[in-house]
Design a protein around this motif. Structure first.
Motif, mmCIF file in Angstrom:
data_model
loop_
_atom_site.group_PDB
_atom_site.id
_atom_site.type_symbol
_atom_site.label_atom_id
_atom_site.label_comp_id
_atom_site.label_asym_id
_atom_site.label_seq_id
_atom_site.Cartn_x
_atom_site.Cartn_y
_atom_site.Cartn_z
ATOM 1 N N ALA A 136 57.800 3.232 31.999
ATOM 2 C CA ALA A 136 57.042 3.449 30.769
ATOM 3 C C ALA A 136 56.333 2.165 30.341
ATOM 4 O O ALA A 136 55.211 2.207 29.835
ATOM 5 N N LEU A 160 64.103 7.927 27.389
ATOM 6 C CA LEU A 160 63.915 9.172 28.126
ATOM 7 C C LEU A 160 65.219 9.934 28.209
ATOM 8 O O LEU A 160 66.304 9.381 28.042
ATOM 9 N N ASP A 161 65.110 11.216 28.445
ATOM 10 C CA ASP A 161 66.211 11.989 28.992
ATOM 11 C C ASP A 161 65.623 12.980 29.999
ATOM 12 O O ASP A 161 64.422 12.962 30.260
ATOM 13 N N TRP A 162 66.482 13.820 30.581
ATOM 14 C CA TRP A 162 66.052 14.732 31.629
ATOM 15 C C TRP A 162 66.144 16.171 31.146
ATOM 16 O O TRP A 162 66.900 16.477 30.224
ATOM 17 N N ASP A 202 55.940 14.818 28.789
ATOM 18 C CA ASP A 202 56.868 15.307 29.800
ATOM 19 C C ASP A 202 56.397 14.772 31.137
ATOM 20 O O ASP A 202 55.230 14.956 31.517
ATOM 21 N N ASP A 203 57.294 14.105 31.832
ATOM 22 C CA ASP A 203 56.942 13.372 33.051
ATOM 23 C C ASP A 203 57.499 14.091 34.274
ATOM 24 O O ASP A 203 58.713 14.084 34.504
ATOM 25 N N CYS A 223 69.658 7.375 34.634
ATOM 26 C CA CYS A 223 68.937 8.143 35.663
ATOM 27 C C CYS A 223 69.791 8.371 36.902
ATOM 28 O O CYS A 223 69.717 9.429 37.534
ATOM 29 N N ARG A 248 61.226 14.533 33.271
ATOM 30 C CA ARG A 248 61.823 13.660 32.265
ATOM 31 C C ARG A 248 61.091 13.882 30.940
ATOM 32 O O ARG A 248 59.879 14.074 30.922
ATOM 33 N N HIS A 249 61.835 13.851 29.851
ATOM 34 C CA HIS A 249 61.235 13.876 28.523
ATOM 35 C C HIS A 249 61.168 12.435 28.032
ATOM 36 O O HIS A 249 62.198 11.756 27.924
ATOM 37 N N VAL A 250 59.963 11.973 27.733
ATOM 38 C CA VAL A 250 59.759 10.604 27.280
ATOM 39 C C VAL A 250 59.422 10.645 25.789
ATOM 40 O O VAL A 250 58.551 11.405 25.368
ATOM 41 N N TYR A 251 60.128 9.841 25.001
ATOM 42 C CA TYR A 251 59.855 9.829 23.575
ATOM 43 C C TYR A 251 60.088 8.444 22.990
ATOM 44 O O TYR A 251 60.658 7.561 23.638
#
Length: 300
Positions: free
Chosen positions: A102, A148-150, A168-169, A206, A269-272
């Motif tokens: 990121a 991030l989370d998954w 969303d990655d 991860c 992956r959810h990136v926030y």
């Protein structure tokens, strides 16, 4: 009158548990921490630290004052947020972190936009893995963190933090160009039961996600190599040493000899971005969140 910077030093000592940890969190030297604490002890007329082996511990008086210090510093931050919000200007210093891909994929776009639009804002950024970044935001060492989370393994958000989605990655499997599955339009993770995996360090979020996901498919992963950086993992793949998960964010350029193939189950992956709720009214926080989300949208 209690000195605010010395209270901040005491608070850092209480949170980090050591002089070296407090120094690192405050970005000062260990001798500066010791000097601040000596001055604070003279101000209050009580011993605040006691030797504990090779380190130090807070005395009863130290713990009592540290509790007050945490509340005082929280109120100061609220006051600064209110004043900054009333003034409506994006000024001051903003400390941000992001996990490595990121930082590579989002920060150049977002931070350059912030600098252009708000030249009075001082930006300080660093790379941190999500779990360390969340702790930094909670402690007050950071103002914002990109984490991030998954899709199948969410990360718990500590109390007092709020978040906003960035993107969303999608994540593919990276494999050598001569791999038996390299010509496929998509793959299933179950097809890699006999492959060696190149993964992240033991205990990293991860890595734990990958182990959890493969085992949920009845696969006991064969871990051959570990590397924190995506580009290092891809270099090992190019050398024919295994396969790895390769999220899209920050992975370009993919080295020669490596093919990335999407996973049929849509691994993402959810990136926030996260920040403290009591800083929510700061214009600088809002400007940074807006810039990060715009960078995420441009990457699609």
């Amino acid at each position: 009158m209690l000195n605010l910077e010395r209270l901040r030093t005491l608070d850092a000592l209480a949170r980090h548990g050591s002089v070296s940890g407090a120094a690192e969190g405050l970005h000062i030297t260990t001798s500066a921490v010791s000097q601040q604490m000596s001055k604070l002890e003279r101000e209050v007329g009580q011993q605040l630290l006691a030797k504990n082996g090779r380190g130090v511990r807070l005395t009863d008086a130290g713990r009592l004052l540290a509790e007050h210090a945490a509340r005082i510093l929280s109120q100061v931050e609220l006051a600064q947020s209110d004043l900054e919000a009333q003034r409506g200007q994006v000024v001051g210093e903003l400390r941000l972190s992001a996990f490595p891909t990121a930082a590579r994929g989002l920060f150049p776009l977002a931070l350059s936009a912030l600098r252009r639009e708000h030249p009075a804002l001082r930006l300080r950024s660093c790379e941190l893995e999500p779990e360390h970044a969340l702790a930094g935001v909670v402690r007050g060492d950071l103002d914002l963190a990109v984490v991030l989370d998954w899709y199948n393994k969410p990360m718990a958000l500590p109390d007092g933090l709020v978040k906003a989605p960035i993107l969303d990655d999608p994540a593919d499997v990276a494999m050598p160009a001569d791999h038996r599955l390299a010509g496929r339009a998509e793959v299933d993770l179950g097809e890699f039961a006999d492959d060696e995996w190149i993964t992240w360090g033991d205990g990293e979020f991860c890595h734990e996600w990958l182990m959890f996901t493969l085992r949920s498919r009845g696969i006991e992963p064969i871990v051959g190599h570990r590397a924190a950086e995506t580009h290092t993992q891809l270099a090992l793949v190019a050398a024919g040493l295994g396969v790895c998960i390769a999220p899209a964010l920050g992975r370009r350029p993919v080295p020669d000899g490596v093919v990335t193939v999407p996973v049929g189950q849509r691994v993402r992956r959810h990136v926030y971005v996260v920040w403290r709720a009591d800083a929510d009214r700061r214009p600088s926080i809002r400007a940074a969140v807006k810039a990060l989300r715009a960078a995420g949208e441009s990457l699609g």
